[in-house]
Design an enzyme around this catalytic site. Structure first.
Site, short mmCIF file in Angstrom:
data_model
loop_
_atom_site.label_atom_id
_atom_site.label_comp_id
_atom_site.label_asym_id
_atom_site.label_seq_id
_atom_site.Cartn_x
_atom_site.Cartn_y
_atom_site.Cartn_z
N GLU A 92 0.82 -1.22 0.00
CA GLU A 92 0.00 0.00 0.00
C GLU A 92 0.85 1.26 0.00
OE1 GLU A 92 -3.34 -1.53 3.15
OE2 GLU A 92 -2.46 0.43 3.43
N CYS A 105 2.74 8.28 2.13
CA CYS A 105 3.08 7.30 3.15
C CYS A 105 3.54 6.03 2.44
CB CYS A 105 1.84 7.03 4.00
SG CYS A 105 2.08 5.77 5.25
N CYS A 112 4.64 -7.53 8.41
CA CYS A 112 5.51 -7.04 9.49
C CYS A 112 5.61 -8.10 10.56
CB CYS A 112 4.94 -5.75 10.08
SG CYS A 112 5.98 -5.05 11.37
N CYS A 116 2.37 -6.00 16.57
CA CYS A 116 1.65 -5.18 17.56
C CYS A 116 0.18 -5.62 17.57
CB CYS A 116 1.77 -3.71 17.21
SG CYS A 116 3.48 -3.17 17.15
N CYS A 119 -2.59 -3.83 15.14
CA CYS A 119 -2.22 -3.41 13.78
C CYS A 119 -2.59 -4.44 12.72
CB CYS A 119 -0.72 -3.14 13.75
SG CYS A 119 -0.11 -2.75 12.10
N SER A 219 6.56 4.95 17.96
CA SER A 219 5.26 4.43 18.37
C SER A 219 5.35 4.03 19.84
CB SER A 219 4.89 3.22 17.51
OG SER A 219 4.71 3.65 16.18
N CYS A 340 -3.54 1.62 8.61
CA CYS A 340 -2.31 1.03 8.11
C CYS A 340 -2.47 -0.46 7.79
CB CYS A 340 -1.26 1.27 9.20
SG CYS A 340 0.14 0.20 9.23
N1 SAH Z 1 6.24 -0.03 12.02
C1 SAH Z 1 6.33 1.36 12.21
C2 SAH Z 1 5.76 2.17 11.08
C3 SAH Z 1 4.49 1.66 10.48
S1 SAH Z 1 3.05 1.74 11.51
C4 SAH Z 1 5.70 1.75 13.53
O1 SAH Z 1 5.06 0.93 14.15
O2 SAH Z 1 5.89 2.89 13.94
C5 SAH Z 1 2.73 3.48 11.46
C6 SAH Z 1 1.83 3.99 12.56
O3 SAH Z 1 0.50 3.51 12.38
C7 SAH Z 1 2.28 3.52 13.93
O4 SAH Z 1 2.30 4.58 14.86
C8 SAH Z 1 1.24 2.53 14.27
O5 SAH Z 1 1.17 2.38 15.63
C9 SAH Z 1 -0.01 3.11 13.62
N2 SAH Z 1 -1.11 2.16 13.49
C10 SAH Z 1 -1.06 0.85 13.20
N3 SAH Z 1 -2.28 0.29 13.24
C11 SAH Z 1 -3.14 1.28 13.57
C12 SAH Z 1 -4.57 1.34 13.78
N4 SAH Z 1 -5.33 0.26 13.64
N5 SAH Z 1 -5.10 2.54 14.09
C13 SAH Z 1 -4.34 3.64 14.23
N6 SAH Z 1 -3.00 3.64 14.05
C14 SAH Z 1 -2.40 2.48 13.72
FE1 SF4 Z 2 4.60 -3.53 12.46
FE2 SF4 Z 2 4.28 -0.91 12.96
FE3 SF4 Z 2 2.15 -2.53 12.65
FE4 SF4 Z 2 3.65 -2.75 14.83
S1 SF4 Z 2 2.43 -0.96 14.20
S2 SF4 Z 2 2.90 -4.46 13.58
S3 SF4 Z 2 5.68 -2.34 14.01
S4 SF4 Z 2 3.68 -2.02 11.09
#
Ligand code: SAH
Ligand code: SF4
Length: 355
Positions: A92, A105, A112, A116, A119, A219, A340
């Site tokens: 994406e 972005c 990944c 987390c 996510c 994060s 994301c």
């Molecule tokens: N892996 C890196 C960058 C990609 S995620 C990281 O974790 O920072 C980019 C941002 O999107 C991060 O701050 C992540 O916590 C946030 N993110 C992921 N899933 C999300 C969701 N469901 N709602 C809001 N933010 C989210």
């Molecule tokens: Fe990976 Fe970032 Fe998603 Fe965590 S928030 S699973 S580090 S993409």
């Protein structure tokens, strides 16, 4: 062997490669300009470049490797692209319109591995790292799209916040930054680029020492280890204290750090959490700001809900009263699959169920 993408080379690498074949630096400068200023899609369009050099480039490189699979446009102008890589994987890329410019972005990995708990990207474990060329090409594809509209718009900002953990694909990510920052090409200012990480501490030090002068986003998502470990299992490896030390180190170089904090209803969004966060940040030097992020619900993570508006405001006000610089993230593209990794994971589910 398939030819490799020319977008994977930094200017220095391209110059050195061309020099091996007797083409001086001036020629590399021309080729670079054709690629990133005139944005040709074919080497033969480089009309003032020596024919032998064009042949050499054609024999060894390709320009385009990504194909557009899906494009979703939201009512606020946000466009989400799903690109297919040469090996069939989907990634994406999102274009967002802000009052201050156009930001893209980018994705750095197919899936990944950090996993987390909130996510969508983490649902699909990492299939592979993107190579630097594939990250650069995401920017080029968006710029081609803007060029086609014909209003002279340019990508002005980049956020490395798409699918993947950029610090788990460090060299490719750094190589990508060097290409897009290059003054002779896209010339995207380093201060207009933000790399987001889940907090891989060793790489934060390495990145600081690399002196690329881009902004960092961390994060954080919780004010203490117990809660952060529940939300992000990577906290077991890199706990908050170690993360804070690396943040202080980064801030010594005077760049900005954004601390990202997703608000999850009843989990990390209460007054006590805001106070604890303010306490954690009290000895962090100027230059660190908190960005409160509304949670984007992900079907598979139904243990989490979006915080109530009163709690979002309450959290924000508590931080402000404690002197913490903070903002609430403006959401983009809420009428498309905005979170994301969401469009990709949805599309993959649909394509699977159609088989
Ligand atoms: N892996 C890196 C960058 C990609 S995620 C990281 O974790 O920072 C980019 C941002 O999107 C991060 O701050 C992540 O916590 C946030 N993110 C992921 N899933 C999300 C969701 N469901 N709602 C809001 N933010 C989210
Ligand atoms: Fe990976 Fe970032 Fe998603 Fe965590 S928030 S699973 S580090 S993409």
């Amino acid at each position: 062997m398939t030819n490799k993408s020319i977008y994977g080379l930094t200017f220095e690498q391209l110059s050195a490669w061309l020099l091996e074949y007797g083409h001086k630096k001036g020629r590399a400068e021309k080729v670079w300009e054709w690629l990133y200023r005139n944005r040709v899609k074919n080497f033969t369009e480089m009309v003032d470049v020596n024919k032998d050099c064009i042949q050499l480039l054609q024999d060894n490189f390709v320009i385009e490797t990504l194909t557009e699979h899906i494009k979703q446009e939201a009512s606020d102008g946000t466009i989400k692209f799903l690109f297919k890589l040469e090996d069939g994987h989907l990634i994406e890329t999102v274009l967002m319109r802000h009052p201050y410019g156009l930001s893209v972005c980018v994705t750095t990995q197919v899936g990944c591995n950090i996993g987390c708990s909130f996510c969508a990207s983490g649902l699909l474990t990492k299939k592979r790292d993107l190579i630097s060329a594939e990250i650069v090409e995401q920017i080029m594809k968006i710029q081609f799209h803007l060029d086609q509209i014909g209003q002279g718009e340019k990508v002005s900002h980049i956020v490395v916040m798409g699918i993947g953990e950029p610090f788990d694909n460090y060299e490719n990510m750094v190589n990508f930054l060097q290409v897009v920052i290059d003054q002779k090409g896209l010339a995207i200012g380093s201060r207009k680029i933000t790399v987001s990480t889940s907090g891989i501490v060793g790489k934060i030090y390495e990145f600081t020492d690399r002196k690329l002068h881009v902004n960092l986003a961390i994060s954080l998502h919780a004010p203490n280890d117990e809660l952060r470990t529940k939300i992000m299992k990577i906290n077991r490896v890199y706990p908050i204290e170690k993360l804070m030390e690396s943040i202080k180190y980064f801030l010594k170089t005077n760049r900005r750090i954004m601390l990202e904090y997703i608000l999850l209803k009843g989990v990390n969004d209460q007054q006590q959490h805001a106070l604890e966060l303010a306490d954690l940040l009290k000895d962090i030097p100027q230059g660190a700001a908190v960005n409160l992020i509304p949670y984007n619900p992900v079907d598979e993570h139904d243990q989490y809900q979006r915080s109530e508006q009163k709690d979002v405001i309450g959290f924000y006000e508590t931080l402000r009263k404690k002197g913490i610089i903070c903002s609430i993230r403006q959401e983009h593209g809420t009428d498309i699959d905005a979170a994301c990794g969401q469009l990709r994971s949805k599309q993959m589910k649909e394509e699977k169920s159609n088989i």
